[in-house]
Design an enzyme around this catalytic site. Structure first.
Site, PDB file in Angstrom:
ATOM      1  N   ASN A 141       3.380   3.293 -10.468  1.00 48.83           N
ATOM      2  CA  ASN A 141       2.188   3.346 -11.326  1.00 48.83           C
ATOM      3  C   ASN A 141       0.900   3.625 -10.544  1.00 48.83           C
ATOM      4  O   ASN A 141      -0.023   4.215 -11.089  1.00 48.83           O
ATOM      5  CB  ASN A 141       2.063   2.016 -12.085  1.00 48.83           C
ATOM      6  CG  ASN A 141       0.704   1.837 -12.703  1.00 48.83           C
ATOM      7  OD1 ASN A 141       0.405   2.413 -13.754  1.00 48.83           O
ATOM      8  ND2 ASN A 141      -0.164   1.070 -12.046  1.00 48.83           N
TER       9      ASN A 141
ATOM     10  N   THR B 242      -9.665   2.474 -18.498  1.00 48.45           N
ATOM     11  CA  THR B 242      -9.424   1.705 -17.268  1.00 48.45           C
ATOM     12  C   THR B 242     -10.471   2.104 -16.235  1.00 48.45           C
ATOM     13  O   THR B 242     -11.264   3.024 -16.461  1.00 48.45           O
ATOM     14  CB  THR B 242      -8.024   2.002 -16.673  1.00 48.45           C
ATOM     15  OG1 THR B 242      -8.012   3.374 -16.230  1.00 48.45           O
ATOM     16  CG2 THR B 242      -6.895   1.768 -17.665  1.00 48.45           C
TER      17      THR B 242
ATOM     18  N   TYR C 257      -6.369  16.117  -9.189  1.00 51.94           N
ATOM     19  CA  TYR C 257      -5.604  15.147  -9.997  1.00 51.94           C
ATOM     20  C   TYR C 257      -4.513  15.848 -10.796  1.00 51.94           C
ATOM     21  O   TYR C 257      -3.350  15.427 -10.784  1.00 51.94           O
ATOM     22  CB  TYR C 257      -6.561  14.398 -10.930  1.00 51.94           C
ATOM     23  CG  TYR C 257      -5.888  13.324 -11.758  1.00 51.94           C
ATOM     24  CD1 TYR C 257      -5.629  12.075 -11.218  1.00 51.94           C
ATOM     25  CD2 TYR C 257      -5.520  13.563 -13.091  1.00 51.94           C
ATOM     26  CE1 TYR C 257      -5.006  11.080 -11.972  1.00 51.94           C
ATOM     27  CE2 TYR C 257      -4.898  12.578 -13.840  1.00 51.94           C
ATOM     28  CZ  TYR C 257      -4.648  11.341 -13.281  1.00 51.94           C
ATOM     29  OH  TYR C 257      -4.028  10.358 -14.038  1.00 51.94           O
TER      30      TYR C 257
ATOM     31  N   LYS D 272      -0.271  15.424 -10.493  1.00 51.35           N
ATOM     32  CA  LYS D 272       0.647  14.950 -11.539  1.00 51.35           C
ATOM     33  C   LYS D 272       1.689  16.024 -11.872  1.00 51.35           C
ATOM     34  O   LYS D 272       2.823  15.699 -12.228  1.00 51.35           O
ATOM     35  CB  LYS D 272      -0.136  14.521 -12.790  1.00 51.35           C
ATOM     36  CG  LYS D 272      -1.048  13.307 -12.554  1.00 51.35           C
ATOM     37  CD  LYS D 272      -0.284  12.055 -12.149  1.00 51.35           C
ATOM     38  CE  LYS D 272      -1.204  10.835 -12.068  1.00 51.35           C
ATOM     39  NZ  LYS D 272      -0.490   9.603 -11.669  1.00 51.35           N
TER      40      LYS D 272
ATOM     41  N   ASP E 158       0.885  -1.164   0.000  1.00 53.45           N
ATOM     42  CA  ASP E 158       0.000   0.000   0.000  1.00 53.45           C
ATOM     43  C   ASP E 158       0.921   1.212   0.000  1.00 53.45           C
ATOM     44  O   ASP E 158       1.646   1.443   0.984  1.00 53.45           O
ATOM     45  CB  ASP E 158      -0.891  -0.007   1.249  1.00 53.45           C
ATOM     46  CG  ASP E 158      -1.845   1.184   1.276  1.00 53.45           C
ATOM     47  OD1 ASP E 158      -1.540   2.230   0.644  1.00 53.45           O
ATOM     48  OD2 ASP E 158      -2.895   1.080   1.925  1.00 53.45           O
TER      49      ASP E 158
HETATM   50  N1  NAP Z   1      -6.120   5.608 -17.551  1.00 58.37           N
HETATM   51  C1  NAP Z   1      -5.673   6.773 -18.044  1.00 58.37           C
HETATM   52  O1  NAP Z   1      -6.227   7.334 -19.020  1.00 58.37           O
HETATM   53  C2  NAP Z   1      -4.470   7.444 -17.444  1.00 58.37           C
HETATM   54  C3  NAP Z   1      -3.978   8.600 -18.075  1.00 58.37           C
HETATM   55  C4  NAP Z   1      -2.866   9.232 -17.558  1.00 58.37           C
HETATM   56  C5  NAP Z   1      -2.245   8.699 -16.429  1.00 58.37           C
HETATM   57  N2  NAP Z   1      -2.726   7.572 -15.831  1.00 58.37           N
HETATM   58  C6  NAP Z   1      -2.025   7.059 -14.642  1.00 58.37           C
HETATM   59  O2  NAP Z   1      -1.661   5.705 -14.849  1.00 58.37           O
HETATM   60  C7  NAP Z   1      -1.611   5.029 -13.583  1.00 58.37           C
HETATM   61  C8  NAP Z   1      -2.443   3.751 -13.655  1.00 58.37           C
HETATM   62  O3  NAP Z   1      -3.797   4.129 -13.837  1.00 58.37           O
HETATM   63  P1  NAP Z   1      -4.918   3.160 -14.441  1.00 58.37           P
HETATM   64  O4  NAP Z   1      -5.639   3.929 -15.455  1.00 58.37           O
HETATM   65  O5  NAP Z   1      -4.356   1.837 -14.765  1.00 58.37           O
HETATM   66  O6  NAP Z   1      -5.898   3.070 -13.152  1.00 58.37           O
HETATM   67  P2  NAP Z   1      -6.636   1.846 -12.437  1.00 58.37           P
HETATM   68  O7  NAP Z   1      -7.031   0.805 -13.417  1.00 58.37           O
HETATM   69  O8  NAP Z   1      -7.654   2.476 -11.559  1.00 58.37           O
HETATM   70  O9  NAP Z   1      -5.460   1.219 -11.535  1.00 58.37           O
HETATM   71  C9  NAP Z   1      -4.913   1.944 -10.474  1.00 58.37           C
HETATM   72  C10 NAP Z   1      -4.061   1.018  -9.643  1.00 58.37           C
HETATM   73  O10 NAP Z   1      -3.541   1.751  -8.520  1.00 58.37           O
HETATM   74  C11 NAP Z   1      -3.769   0.992  -7.363  1.00 58.37           C
HETATM   75  N3  NAP Z   1      -3.776   1.768  -6.137  1.00 58.37           N
HETATM   76  C12 NAP Z   1      -4.616   2.778  -5.780  1.00 58.37           C
HETATM   77  N4  NAP Z   1      -4.319   3.185  -4.531  1.00 58.37           N
HETATM   78  C13 NAP Z   1      -3.274   2.431  -4.100  1.00 58.37           C
HETATM   79  C14 NAP Z   1      -2.515   2.367  -2.914  1.00 58.37           C
HETATM   80  N5  NAP Z   1      -2.783   3.173  -1.872  1.00 58.37           N
HETATM   81  N6  NAP Z   1      -1.506   1.464  -2.826  1.00 58.37           N
HETATM   82  C15 NAP Z   1      -1.230   0.649  -3.852  1.00 58.37           C
HETATM   83  N7  NAP Z   1      -1.928   0.635  -5.005  1.00 58.37           N
HETATM   84  C16 NAP Z   1      -2.935   1.527  -5.112  1.00 58.37           C
HETATM   85  C17 NAP Z   1      -5.101   0.309  -7.609  1.00 58.37           C
HETATM   86  O11 NAP Z   1      -5.289  -0.762  -6.707  1.00 58.37           O
HETATM   87  P3  NAP Z   1      -6.786  -1.245  -6.237  1.00 58.37           P
HETATM   88  O12 NAP Z   1      -7.282  -2.165  -7.304  1.00 58.37           O
HETATM   89  O13 NAP Z   1      -6.514  -1.912  -4.931  1.00 58.37           O
HETATM   90  O14 NAP Z   1      -7.618   0.000  -6.118  1.00 58.37           O
HETATM   91  C18 NAP Z   1      -4.855  -0.158  -9.052  1.00 58.37           C
HETATM   92  O15 NAP Z   1      -4.069  -1.313  -9.061  1.00 58.37           O
HETATM   93  C19 NAP Z   1      -2.119   6.043 -12.541  1.00 58.37           C
HETATM   94  O16 NAP Z   1      -1.011   6.658 -11.916  1.00 58.37           O
HETATM   95  C20 NAP Z   1      -2.879   7.056 -13.377  1.00 58.37           C
HETATM   96  O17 NAP Z   1      -2.949   8.320 -12.768  1.00 58.37           O
HETATM   97  C21 NAP Z   1      -3.825   6.929 -16.311  1.00 58.37           C
END
Ligand code: NAP
Length: 235
Positions: free
Chosen positions: A80, A193, A158, A162, A53
């Site tokens: 990530n 996602t 958010y 970032k 965590d």
């Molecule tokens: N999707 C996009 O369009 C996008 C665009 C730009 C940047 N990003 C960045 O890419 C990264 C991944 O995002 P994603 O889209 O794949 O989101 P996602 O599917 O919601 O996955 C987020 C991950 O972070 C984990 N997490 C949240 N809080 C946590 C904590 N306290 N300790 C450990 N793990 C934790 C979640 O675990 P749980 O399953 O336990 O909640 C999940 O595994 C993020 O940093 C996001 O800001 C995403």
């Protein structure tokens, strides 16, 4: 054997980063805060799991100890894990400091907690790599440009988390400038996602591409850069 730790790797882009690094013969340790979800993902990938965590310094220290004991060290850290907090009214004037605190706990303080816990291991690697998952929404230059496609997305918590992560990336890159460790920020683009209710137009696998590239940079690659598939983003 190269060893990587990916935080928040039980789903989404993190899962795809772990999968893609694993395909390259790298041991891709699945970091996840929930043991059941983490173990299930690790099993699907045929990779190790560690409970992590990112908001809990004790959990980060325990993960570092376990990685050292079980794998002898760490070469790649992908920060990530990230969250957003959905608000009915997301204008800055309707966003409380508490919402900022929640988002910063994971997206900003979590990165520092995990990075500091893993750095002693990364310093012993011949080619340490740190990748911070940023976002195009963290670019101040694009946020203030009325012509930019990101102008309408004024999500203060958010976006500012970032932007802070971008400066944190530069700060670590500078401290580690004279070491083999490279520290870069990655923009995955808008990917479908759970983070955005699967509204993104790219796949999580496409989003993983830039992080994999930065995680496996050779010695000539950049440090302190903000990159996406197409190249550098303006800060
Ligand atoms: N999707 C996009 O369009 C996008 C665009 C730009 C940047 N990003 C960045 O890419 C990264 C991944 O995002 P994603 O889209 O794949 O989101 P996602 O599917 O919601 O996955 C987020 C991950 O972070 C984990 N997490 C949240 N809080 C946590 C904590 N306290 N300790 C450990 N793990 C934790 C979640 O675990 P749980 O399953 O336990 O909640 C999940 O595994 C993020 O940093 C996001 O800001 C995403």
């Amino acid at each position: 054997m190269t060893t990587a730790l990916i935080t928040g790797a039980n789903k989404g882009i993190g899962f795809e980063i772990a999968r893609r690094l694993g395909e390259r013969g790298i041991t891709a340790i699945v970091g996840a805060r929930d043991e059941e979800r983490g173990r299930a993902a690790a099993e699907r990938l045929g990779q190790p799991y560690v409970r992590l965590d990112v908001t809990d310094p004790g959990s980060a220290q325990d993960a570092a100890k376990w990685i050292e004991q079980a794998h002898g060290g760490l070469d790649i850290l992908v920060n990530n894990a990230g969250i957003t907090v959905w608000q009915d009214d997301d204008r800055p004037s309707a966003t409380s400091a508490d919402v900022l605190r929640q988002v910063y706990e994971v997206n900003v303080f979590g990165v520092v907690t995990v990075t500091n816990a893993m750095l002693p291991l990364l310093r012993r690697s011949p080619a340490g790599r740190i990748v911070n998952m940023s976002s195009e929404l963290g670019s101040i230059a694009m946020a203030i440009d009325p012509e930019s496609p990101f102008w309408p997305f004024n999500l203060m918590a958010y976006n500012s988390s970032k932007a802070a992560l971008n400066m944190i990336t530069v700060s670590y890159a500078k401290e580690l400038w004279d070491t083999p460790i490279k520290v870069n920020a990655a923009n995955p683009g808008y990917c479908a996602t759970d983070l955005n209710g699967h509204t993104g137009h790219r796949t999580a696998e496409q989003g993983a591409e830039i992080a994999v590239r930065l995680a496996t940079l050779d010695g000539e690659g950049p440090s302190g850069a903000y990159l996406q598939d197409e190249g550098t983003l303006p800060w």
